[in-house]
Design an enzyme around this catalytic site. Structure first.
Site, PDB file in Angstrom:
ATOM      1  N   GLY A   1       0.821  -1.216   0.000  1.00 58.46           N
ATOM      2  CA  GLY A   1       0.000   0.000   0.000  1.00 58.46           C
ATOM      3  C   GLY A   1       0.849   1.257   0.000  1.00 58.46           C
TER       4      GLY A   1
ATOM      5  N   THR B   1       1.538   3.250  -2.319  1.00 57.41           N
ATOM      6  CA  THR B   1       1.022   4.356  -3.141  1.00 57.41           C
ATOM      7  C   THR B   1      -0.131   5.100  -2.447  1.00 57.41           C
ATOM      8  OG1 THR B   1      -0.455   2.820  -4.281  1.00 57.41           O
ATOM      9  CG2 THR B   1       1.672   3.268  -5.334  1.00 57.41           C
TER      10      THR B   1
ATOM     11  N   THR C   1      -7.903  -0.881  12.594  1.00 51.51           N
ATOM     12  CA  THR C   1      -8.685   0.342  12.470  1.00 51.51           C
ATOM     13  C   THR C   1      -9.723   0.526  13.576  1.00 51.51           C
ATOM     14  OG1 THR C   1     -10.471   1.335  11.145  1.00 51.51           O
ATOM     15  CG2 THR C   1     -10.075  -0.989  10.795  1.00 51.51           C
TER      16      THR C   1
ATOM     17  N   GLU D   1     -12.579   1.374  12.999  1.00 53.02           N
ATOM     18  CA  GLU D   1     -13.840   0.840  12.476  1.00 53.02           C
ATOM     19  C   GLU D   1     -14.208  -0.479  13.150  1.00 53.02           C
ATOM     20  OE1 GLU D   1     -16.283   1.628   9.828  1.00 53.02           O
ATOM     21  OE2 GLU D   1     -15.601   3.548  10.575  1.00 53.02           O
TER      22      GLU D   1
ATOM     23  N   TYR E   1     -15.987  -3.916   5.240  1.00 56.40           N
ATOM     24  CA  TYR E   1     -14.600  -3.491   5.467  1.00 56.40           C
ATOM     25  C   TYR E   1     -14.173  -3.826   6.891  1.00 56.40           C
ATOM     26  CZ  TYR E   1     -10.880  -0.161   6.706  1.00 56.40           C
ATOM     27  OH  TYR E   1      -9.729   0.415   7.192  1.00 56.40           O
TER      28      TYR E   1
ATOM     29  N   LYS F   1     -11.393  -6.462   8.313  1.00 50.98           N
ATOM     30  CA  LYS F   1     -10.288  -5.994   9.155  1.00 50.98           C
ATOM     31  C   LYS F   1     -10.294  -6.708  10.509  1.00 50.98           C
ATOM     32  CE  LYS F   1      -7.971  -2.655   6.931  1.00 50.98           C
ATOM     33  NZ  LYS F   1      -6.518  -2.554   6.845  1.00 50.98           N
TER      34      LYS F   1
HETATM   35  P1  NAP Z   1      -5.411   4.417   0.999  1.00 48.37           P
HETATM   36  O1  NAP Z   1      -4.933   5.799   0.767  1.00 48.37           O
HETATM   37  O2  NAP Z   1      -6.737   3.987   0.448  1.00 48.37           O
HETATM   38  O3  NAP Z   1      -4.268   3.419   0.440  1.00 48.37           O
HETATM   39  C1  NAP Z   1      -4.504   2.049   0.282  1.00 48.37           C
HETATM   40  C2  NAP Z   1      -3.329   1.431  -0.436  1.00 48.37           C
HETATM   41  O4  NAP Z   1      -3.587   0.036  -0.632  1.00 48.37           O
HETATM   42  C3  NAP Z   1      -3.068   2.003  -1.834  1.00 48.37           C
HETATM   43  O5  NAP Z   1      -1.679   2.005  -2.061  1.00 48.37           O
HETATM   44  C4  NAP Z   1      -3.752   0.992  -2.740  1.00 48.37           C
HETATM   45  O6  NAP Z   1      -3.230   0.968  -4.041  1.00 48.37           O
HETATM   46  C5  NAP Z   1      -3.369  -0.278  -2.005  1.00 48.37           C
HETATM   47  N1  NAP Z   1      -4.220  -1.431  -2.369  1.00 48.37           N
HETATM   48  C6  NAP Z   1      -5.559  -1.519  -2.340  1.00 48.37           C
HETATM   49  N2  NAP Z   1      -5.951  -2.760  -2.719  1.00 48.37           N
HETATM   50  C7  NAP Z   1      -4.821  -3.457  -2.990  1.00 48.37           C
HETATM   51  C8  NAP Z   1      -4.553  -4.776  -3.441  1.00 48.37           C
HETATM   52  N3  NAP Z   1      -5.542  -5.645  -3.693  1.00 48.37           N
HETATM   53  N4  NAP Z   1      -3.273  -5.150  -3.612  1.00 48.37           N
HETATM   54  C9  NAP Z   1      -2.241  -4.276  -3.379  1.00 48.37           C
HETATM   55  N5  NAP Z   1      -2.442  -3.013  -2.966  1.00 48.37           N
HETATM   56  C10 NAP Z   1      -3.713  -2.605  -2.773  1.00 48.37           C
HETATM   57  O7  NAP Z   1      -5.454   4.082   2.565  1.00 48.37           O
HETATM   58  P2  NAP Z   1      -4.676   4.794   3.767  1.00 48.37           P
HETATM   59  O8  NAP Z   1      -5.548   5.865   4.309  1.00 48.37           O
HETATM   60  O9  NAP Z   1      -3.304   5.097   3.358  1.00 48.37           O
HETATM   61  O10 NAP Z   1      -4.699   3.631   4.861  1.00 48.37           O
HETATM   62  C11 NAP Z   1      -3.633   2.682   4.936  1.00 48.37           C
HETATM   63  C12 NAP Z   1      -4.130   1.450   5.695  1.00 48.37           C
HETATM   64  O11 NAP Z   1      -4.539   1.827   7.005  1.00 48.37           O
HETATM   65  C13 NAP Z   1      -5.328   0.760   5.078  1.00 48.37           C
HETATM   66  O12 NAP Z   1      -5.194  -0.621   5.331  1.00 48.37           O
HETATM   67  C14 NAP Z   1      -6.505   1.308   5.851  1.00 48.37           C
HETATM   68  O13 NAP Z   1      -7.580   0.375   5.838  1.00 48.37           O
HETATM   69  C15 NAP Z   1      -5.905   1.458   7.216  1.00 48.37           C
HETATM   70  N6  NAP Z   1      -6.446   2.513   8.075  1.00 48.37           N
HETATM   71  C16 NAP Z   1      -6.552   3.784   7.620  1.00 48.37           C
HETATM   72  C17 NAP Z   1      -7.011   4.778   8.461  1.00 48.37           C
HETATM   73  C18 NAP Z   1      -7.132   6.213   7.996  1.00 48.37           C
HETATM   74  O14 NAP Z   1      -7.839   6.976   8.656  1.00 48.37           O
HETATM   75  N7  NAP Z   1      -6.458   6.616   6.935  1.00 48.37           N
HETATM   76  C19 NAP Z   1      -7.357   4.462   9.796  1.00 48.37           C
HETATM   77  C20 NAP Z   1      -7.208   3.149  10.231  1.00 48.37           C
HETATM   78  C21 NAP Z   1      -6.742   2.180   9.373  1.00 48.37           C
HETATM   79  P3  NAP Z   1      -3.733   2.020  -5.194  1.00 48.37           P
HETATM   80  O15 NAP Z   1      -2.988   3.295  -4.906  1.00 48.37           O
HETATM   81  O16 NAP Z   1      -3.325   1.353  -6.437  1.00 48.37           O
HETATM   82  O17 NAP Z   1      -5.222   2.152  -5.014  1.00 48.37           O
HETATM   83  N1  GDD Z   2     -16.888   9.497   2.516  1.00 47.75           N
HETATM   84  C1  GDD Z   2     -17.914  10.260   2.908  1.00 47.75           C
HETATM   85  N2  GDD Z   2     -18.530  11.048   1.977  1.00 47.75           N
HETATM   86  N3  GDD Z   2     -18.295  10.243   4.205  1.00 47.75           N
HETATM   87  C2  GDD Z   2     -19.315  11.044   4.570  1.00 47.75           C
HETATM   88  C3  GDD Z   2     -19.968  11.872   3.670  1.00 47.75           C
HETATM   89  C4  GDD Z   2     -19.569  11.870   2.300  1.00 47.75           C
HETATM   90  O1  GDD Z   2     -20.116  12.556   1.448  1.00 47.75           O
HETATM   91  N4  GDD Z   2     -20.916  12.575   4.342  1.00 47.75           N
HETATM   92  C5  GDD Z   2     -20.847  12.195   5.623  1.00 47.75           C
HETATM   93  N5  GDD Z   2     -19.882  11.258   5.768  1.00 47.75           N
HETATM   94  C6  GDD Z   2     -19.558  10.553   7.021  1.00 47.75           C
HETATM   95  C7  GDD Z   2     -19.531   9.030   6.911  1.00 47.75           C
HETATM   96  O2  GDD Z   2     -20.851   8.492   6.904  1.00 47.75           O
HETATM   97  C8  GDD Z   2     -18.718   8.666   8.129  1.00 47.75           C
HETATM   98  O3  GDD Z   2     -19.534   8.605   9.253  1.00 47.75           O
HETATM   99  C9  GDD Z   2     -17.749   9.867   8.279  1.00 47.75           C
HETATM  100  O4  GDD Z   2     -18.257  10.906   7.438  1.00 47.75           O
HETATM  101  C10 GDD Z   2     -16.307   9.553   7.866  1.00 47.75           C
HETATM  102  O5  GDD Z   2     -16.315   8.950   6.608  1.00 47.75           O
HETATM  103  P1  GDD Z   2     -14.958   8.666   5.787  1.00 47.75           P
HETATM  104  O6  GDD Z   2     -14.186   9.912   5.680  1.00 47.75           O
HETATM  105  O7  GDD Z   2     -15.358   7.981   4.515  1.00 47.75           O
HETATM  106  O8  GDD Z   2     -14.125   7.715   6.747  1.00 47.75           O
HETATM  107  P2  GDD Z   2     -14.534   6.448   7.616  1.00 47.75           P
HETATM  108  O9  GDD Z   2     -14.544   6.883   9.045  1.00 47.75           O
HETATM  109  O10 GDD Z   2     -15.743   5.784   7.091  1.00 47.75           O
HETATM  110  O11 GDD Z   2     -13.317   5.459   7.347  1.00 47.75           O
HETATM  111  C11 GDD Z   2     -11.976   5.958   7.390  1.00 47.75           C
HETATM  112  O12 GDD Z   2     -11.445   5.824   8.707  1.00 47.75           O
HETATM  113  C12 GDD Z   2     -11.331   4.476   9.188  1.00 47.75           C
HETATM  114  C13 GDD Z   2     -10.777   4.560  10.624  1.00 47.75           C
HETATM  115  O13 GDD Z   2     -11.820   4.805  11.511  1.00 47.75           O
HETATM  116  C14 GDD Z   2     -11.168   5.132   6.379  1.00 47.75           C
HETATM  117  O14 GDD Z   2      -9.877   5.695   6.266  1.00 47.75           O
HETATM  118  C15 GDD Z   2     -11.003   3.679   6.841  1.00 47.75           C
HETATM  119  O15 GDD Z   2     -10.102   3.005   5.958  1.00 47.75           O
HETATM  120  C16 GDD Z   2     -10.423   3.692   8.267  1.00 47.75           C
HETATM  121  O16 GDD Z   2     -10.293   2.364   8.732  1.00 47.75           O
END
Ligand code: NAP
Ligand code: GDD
Length: 396
Positions: free
Chosen positions: A23, A25, A147, A149, A171, A175
């Site tokens: 991941g 990228t 996460t 989540e 999701y 996880k």
């Molecule tokens: P992101 O921006 O969506 O990045 C996901 C990465 O995974 C990208 O590089 C994507 O590649 C790659 N990927 C997706 N499917 C794949 C597959 N089948 N094989 C190989 N690579 C794949 O997510 P992020 O925000 O950086 O989050 C990183 C990790 O932390 C994720 O596992 C996410 O679930 C977890 N997480 C995120 C948050 C948050 O708030 N950001 C919080 C808790 C946990 P492409 O660029 O090609 O799409």
């Molecule tokens: N995406 C999105 N778009 N969310 C919306 C919108 C909209 O237009 N309007 C309201 N929301 C609300 C969603 O319903 C959710 O309750 C909240 O905003 C956050 O949504 P996201 O930003 O899509 O993030 P997430 O909390 O569902 O998930 C992210 O955080 C997780 C950690 O708690 C992702 O990064 C997950 O990969 C990560 O695990």
């Protein structure tokens, strides 16, 4: 960035620590790669083959692949392909694996549930099993991107390492498998495998369809007169938002600890989506007020701080008087989820006490960082439009 290669690594002779990031990228992968390169690591990343370049976030870290002595090497791979992952791990012989790859969009996971279970759930098993099969259990430490989540319909406020899970999306269920298979391999095979239970973290390179980035992009465009309205789903949802830059440091610290454990990484502050919208517009000097309820709720411009607005928006298409009273936020039920996570707030005490977890960015600084970046990006679009070039509007 052009195509990646399948290199024979030379780290053993260079005496560097070697990290493999799946991941790379993505948002976190790019910040983590930058962090580890600065620490002197040899960094390897897994990237998918895509029909367009998908390396925008790491292009600044990369060099011509024909130049010898690279610190960053990319390998084509996919979390759904065991043989490919095993071969990469065998070639790279990593000291540390950061398993960040995932289909990470909660709403999309309701539409692609089988794929998500394969990539996010079984994908984690593939990494653990490869390390075991290759006899690397004593050498390779593994970080699993777990996460908040997992807490879903929360059973306790705030959430800690011992709060029971109640996942609310395909999701989160995938996880949850990844979380427990990581714990199981740690206990069964004495592996240094850890879960970082990270709460939401954002940045200027956050994916454009997550709510924070959707808001900062739209607020910037609306201020510049390039977009009329922002449509959102649940404005009442509350999230514990931090900056991705702070969070990747914790991923590394988790793997440097004396013992393998699972950790909550959060800020301990929760904020409704509606308030994030307000803060984003406020950055540009625009004060929003909300009225109505449920799907009839709207956000309109109550006042504009002319000095602030004009200092940032030098070439605005709209007069400030045109902005006053304008409805710029509305609710569209298409963004509601079949099951929602209403409230997340983490208790990071364990990480603060045992890992020295400190945050550089407060929520306001995060919003400012994102708004500053998106205003710049959208101003570029405006210049292109003014110069007669076509720019694209992306809609979900
Ligand atoms: P992101 O921006 O969506 O990045 C996901 C990465 O995974 C990208 O590089 C994507 O590649 C790659 N990927 C997706 N499917 C794949 C597959 N089948 N094989 C190989 N690579 C794949 O997510 P992020 O925000 O950086 O989050 C990183 C990790 O932390 C994720 O596992 C996410 O679930 C977890 N997480 C995120 C948050 C948050 O708030 N950001 C919080 C808790 C946990 P492409 O660029 O090609 O799409
Ligand atoms: N995406 C999105 N778009 N969310 C919306 C919108 C909209 O237009 N309007 C309201 N929301 C609300 C969603 O319903 C959710 O309750 C909240 O905003 C956050 O949504 P996201 O930003 O899509 O993030 P997430 O909390 O569902 O998930 C992210 O955080 C997780 C950690 O708690 C992702 O990064 C997950 O990969 C990560 O695990």
């Amino acid at each position: 960035m052009a195509n990646s290669q399948s290199p024979i690594t030379n780290h053993q002779s260079r005496n560097k620590k070697v990290a493999l990031i799946t991941g790379i990228t993505g948002q976190d992968g790019s910040y983590l790669a930058e962090f580890l390169l600065k620490k002197g690591y040899e960094v390897h990343g897994v990237k998918r083959r895509t029909s367009l370049f998908n390396t925008d976030r790491i292009d600044h870290l990369y060099h011509d692949p024909h130049i010898k002595g690279l610190d960053l090497t990319l390998h084509f791979g996919d979390m759904t392909d065991s043989m490919n992952l095993t071969r990469i791990i065998q070639e790279v012989q990593p000291d540390e694996i950061y398993n960040l790859a995932a289909m990470s969009h909660v709403a999309v996971s309701f539409e692609t549930p089988e794929y998500v279970s394969n990539a996010d759930g079984t994908g984690t098993l593939r990494i653990l099993e490869a390390v075991k099969l290759l006899g690397l259990t004593k050498k390779t430490r593994i970080y699993q991107a777990s996460t908040s989540e997992l807490y879903g319909k929360v059973q306790e406020v705030p959430q800690t390492e011992t709060t029971p899970f109640y996942p609310r999306s395909p999701y989160a269920v995938a996880k949850m498998y990844a979380y427990w298979i990581t714990v199981n391999y740690r206990e069964a095979y004495d592996m240094f495998a850890c879960n970082g239970i990270l709460f939401n973290h954002e940045s200027p390179v956050r994916g454009e369809t997550f709510v924070t980035r959707k808001i900062t992009r739209a607020a910037s465009k609306i201020a510049l007169g390039l977009q009329d309205k922002l449509y959102l789903g649940n404005l009442d949802a509350k999230r514990d938002w931090g900056h991705a830059k702070d969070y990747v440091k914790m991923m590394w610290l988790i793997l440097q600890a004396d013992e393998p454990e699972d950790w909550v990484i959060a800020t301990g502050v929760t904020t409704p989506v509606r308030e994030f919208v307000r803060m984003a517009f406020a950055y540009a000097g625009v004060e929003l007020e909300f009225k109505g309820e449920g799907i009839d709720e709207v956000g309109y411009i109550k006042s504009v701080n002319e000095e602030r607005f004009s200092s940032l928006i030098t070439n605005h298409k709209l007069q400030i008087t045109d902005l006053l009273g304008k409805e710029v936020v509305a609710v569209d039920p298409r963004y509601f989820r079949p099951t929602e996570v209403d409230l997340l707030i983490g208790d990071p005490s364990k990480a603060e006490q045992k890992l020295g977890w400190e945050r550089e960015y407060k929520l306001e600084e995060l919003v400012n960082d994102m708004m500053q970046s998106d205003l710049k990006l959208m101003t570029k679009d405006q210049y292109l439009q003014d110069g007669g070039y076509k720019t694209m509007n992306y809609f979900e």
